[in-house]
Scaffold this active site. Structure first.
Site, mmCIF file in Angstrom:
data_model
loop_
_atom_site.group_PDB
_atom_site.id
_atom_site.type_symbol
_atom_site.label_atom_id
_atom_site.label_comp_id
_atom_site.label_asym_id
_atom_site.label_seq_id
_atom_site.Cartn_x
_atom_site.Cartn_y
_atom_site.Cartn_z
ATOM 1 C CE LYS A 262 -7.010 2.508 4.896
ATOM 2 N NZ LYS A 262 -7.537 3.821 5.348
ATOM 3 N NE ARG B 200 -11.481 2.368 -0.341
ATOM 4 C CZ ARG B 200 -10.247 2.663 0.060
ATOM 5 N NH1 ARG B 200 -9.302 1.763 0.026
ATOM 6 N NH2 ARG B 200 -9.980 3.874 0.479
ATOM 7 N NE ARG C 166 -2.362 11.114 3.252
ATOM 8 C CZ ARG C 166 -3.270 10.154 3.244
ATOM 9 N NH1 ARG C 166 -3.019 9.000 3.837
ATOM 10 N NH2 ARG C 166 -4.428 10.373 2.684
ATOM 11 N NE ARG D 120 -3.829 9.811 -0.995
ATOM 12 C CZ ARG D 120 -4.370 8.820 -0.294
ATOM 13 N NH1 ARG D 120 -3.621 8.062 0.484
ATOM 14 N NH2 ARG D 120 -5.671 8.601 -0.354
ATOM 15 N NE ARG E 103 -9.754 9.893 0.664
ATOM 16 C CZ ARG E 103 -8.680 10.517 1.145
ATOM 17 N NH1 ARG E 103 -8.498 11.822 0.900
ATOM 18 N NH2 ARG E 103 -7.789 9.863 1.842
HETATM 19 P P1 AP5 Z 1 -2.062 7.225 6.787
HETATM 20 O O1 AP5 Z 1 -1.405 6.082 7.500
HETATM 21 O O2 AP5 Z 1 -1.457 7.691 5.522
HETATM 22 O O3 AP5 Z 1 -3.637 6.925 6.619
HETATM 23 P P2 AP5 Z 1 -4.424 5.789 5.822
HETATM 24 O O4 AP5 Z 1 -5.259 5.029 6.798
HETATM 25 O O5 AP5 Z 1 -3.492 4.999 4.980
HETATM 26 O O6 AP5 Z 1 -5.415 6.709 4.990
HETATM 27 P P3 AP5 Z 1 -5.648 6.909 3.425
HETATM 28 O O7 AP5 Z 1 -6.110 8.312 3.254
HETATM 29 O O8 AP5 Z 1 -4.478 6.449 2.627
HETATM 30 O O9 AP5 Z 1 -6.830 5.929 3.217
HETATM 31 P P4 AP5 Z 1 -7.832 5.904 2.070
HETATM 32 O O10 AP5 Z 1 -8.514 4.634 2.365
HETATM 33 O O11 AP5 Z 1 -8.683 7.090 1.961
HETATM 34 O O12 AP5 Z 1 -6.910 5.943 0.744
HETATM 35 P P5 AP5 Z 1 -6.325 4.811 -0.202
HETATM 36 O O13 AP5 Z 1 -5.005 5.253 -0.663
HETATM 37 O O14 AP5 Z 1 -6.484 3.476 0.393
HETATM 38 O O15 AP5 Z 1 -2.161 8.435 7.832
HETATM 39 C C1 AP5 Z 1 -2.722 9.676 7.477
HETATM 40 C C2 AP5 Z 1 -1.903 10.830 8.080
HETATM 41 O O16 AP5 Z 1 -1.980 10.780 9.501
HETATM 42 C C3 AP5 Z 1 -0.411 10.766 7.727
HETATM 43 O O17 AP5 Z 1 0.048 12.069 7.519
HETATM 44 C C4 AP5 Z 1 0.236 10.135 8.971
HETATM 45 O O18 AP5 Z 1 1.572 10.586 9.148
HETATM 46 C C5 AP5 Z 1 -0.673 10.622 10.086
HETATM 47 N N1 AP5 Z 1 -0.843 9.619 11.161
HETATM 48 C C6 AP5 Z 1 -0.927 8.258 11.037
HETATM 49 N N2 AP5 Z 1 -1.113 7.670 12.237
HETATM 50 C C7 AP5 Z 1 -1.141 8.689 13.154
HETATM 51 C C8 AP5 Z 1 -1.329 8.718 14.570
HETATM 52 N N3 AP5 Z 1 -1.482 7.588 15.289
HETATM 53 N N4 AP5 Z 1 -1.330 9.933 15.181
HETATM 54 C C9 AP5 Z 1 -1.172 11.086 14.463
HETATM 55 N N5 AP5 Z 1 -0.998 11.111 13.121
HETATM 56 C C10 AP5 Z 1 -0.985 9.927 12.472
HETATM 57 O O19 AP5 Z 1 -7.359 4.879 -1.444
HETATM 58 C C11 AP5 Z 1 -7.450 6.040 -2.246
HETATM 59 C C12 AP5 Z 1 -8.578 5.877 -3.259
HETATM 60 O O20 AP5 Z 1 -8.292 4.769 -4.148
HETATM 61 C C13 AP5 Z 1 -9.962 5.546 -2.695
HETATM 62 O O21 AP5 Z 1 -10.633 6.717 -2.293
HETATM 63 C C14 AP5 Z 1 -10.620 4.839 -3.893
HETATM 64 O O22 AP5 Z 1 -11.079 5.770 -4.841
HETATM 65 C C15 AP5 Z 1 -9.477 4.063 -4.511
HETATM 66 N N6 AP5 Z 1 -9.371 2.686 -3.990
HETATM 67 C C16 AP5 Z 1 -8.348 2.181 -3.231
HETATM 68 N N7 AP5 Z 1 -8.582 0.899 -2.909
HETATM 69 C C17 AP5 Z 1 -9.775 0.569 -3.464
HETATM 70 C C18 AP5 Z 1 -10.566 -0.611 -3.464
HETATM 71 N N8 AP5 Z 1 -10.163 -1.722 -2.811
HETATM 72 N N9 AP5 Z 1 -11.751 -0.601 -4.117
HETATM 73 C C19 AP5 Z 1 -12.166 0.507 -4.767
HETATM 74 N N10 AP5 Z 1 -11.469 1.664 -4.822
HETATM 75 C C20 AP5 Z 1 -10.280 1.704 -4.167
HETATM 76 ZN ZN ZN Z 2 -3.203 4.845 2.880
#
Ligand code: AP5
Ligand code: ZN
Length: 217
Positions: free
Chosen positions: A13, A89, A128, A161, A172
């Site tokens: 994402k 979410r 990452r 992170r 997660r």
């Molecule tokens: P990356 O693009 O960084 O992945 P992502 O989908 O953004 O994954 P996240 O871990 O950020 O998602 P998340 O939902 O767990 O965390 P968030 O920050 O939203 O890619 C990952 C890695 O893979 C990178 O190293 C990249 O280079 C590599 N990569 C990407 N594409 C690739 C490909 N095609 N091939 C190979 N490698 C690739 O949320 C964090 C926390 O915040 C949550 O756990 C929760 O506690 C809280 N939170 C956030 N939003 C809410 C909400 N709306 N409601 C409640 N709590 C919330």
């Molecule tokens: Zn993310």
């Protein structure tokens, strides 16, 4: 463009959303990045959120809905459209978003779900590296920075992170499957859902995303 990204941790994402944001001149709102900036600044919300995030749980719907409402109303870069990453979410967040957008007469156009098997996510998450100020993400193996541990754009250091370990990832993922995955049905019912094979290389994923967007944007 008015779209949301769905998909498990590590699906891509945060890798794909900035590319779309630049192309469509629409804002990229990552609720994870917004919460991490609160943590960094040591706000009251940041203190509460850090504990929840490190355990792989979810911050309350009320807090998250207010954050997004505030951004959509006040962030000038969202005038041309928006790409939401990490929100909604839960089904209640999706319902609130719908109400908010209907009231503003700017309904959501598509919900893009980055689909990928859980088994591929461990290596993505544990490799990452992120640039905290911009939210840019890299990968030690799949997308290395030009200079080791250094952001390509600013030259600032990259970090890991605090929730990017196998234990927090397992939680997660469980949270994702129980609370977030049911949102797909909500958008399928509205005929807005598009599935994208997120196991492909990043540029192939980008092509699929462009192909699945409505042609009138
Ligand atoms: P990356 O693009 O960084 O992945 P992502 O989908 O953004 O994954 P996240 O871990 O950020 O998602 P998340 O939902 O767990 O965390 P968030 O920050 O939203 O890619 C990952 C890695 O893979 C990178 O190293 C990249 O280079 C590599 N990569 C990407 N594409 C690739 C490909 N095609 N091939 C190979 N490698 C690739 O949320 C964090 C926390 O915040 C949550 O756990 C929760 O506690 C809280 N939170 C956030 N939003 C809410 C909400 N709306 N409601 C409640 N709590 C919330
Ligand atoms: Zn993310």
């Amino acid at each position: 463009l008015r779209t949301v990204f769905l998909g498990p941790p590590g699906a891509g994402k945060g890798t794909q959303a900035p590319l779309l944001s630049e192309y469509f001149k629409a804002c990229h709102l990552s609720t994870g990045d917004i919460l991490r900036s609160h943590v960094k600044q040591g706000t009251e919300l940041g203190k509460q959120a850090k504990e929840i995030m490190d355990k792989g749980g979810l911050v309350s719907d009320e807090i998250m809905v207010n954050i997004i409402k505030d951004e959509l109303e006040n962030n000038v870069t969202c005038k041309n459209g928006f790409i939401l990453d990490g929100f909604p979410r839960t089904v209640p967040q999706a319902q609130k978003l719908d109400e908010m957008l209907t009231a503003r007469n700017t309904p959501l156009e598509t919900a893009l779900e980055l689909e990928i098997d859980d088994s591929l996510l461990v290596s993505r998450i544990t490799g990452r590296l992120i640039h905290p100020a911009s939210g840019r993400s890299y990968h030690t193996e799949f997308n290395p920075p030009k200079i080791e541990m250094t952001d390509d754009v600013t030259g600032e250091p990259l970090v890991r992170r605090s929730d990017d370990n196998v234990e927090a990832l397992t939680k997660r993922l469980a949270t994702y499957h129980s609370q977030t995955a049911p949102i797909a049905a909500f958008y399928k019912f509205q005929n807005k859902w598009r599935g994208i094979d997120a196991a492909k290389k990043p540029d192939e994923v980008s092509v699929r995303i462009m192909e699945s967007l409505p042609s009138n944007t």
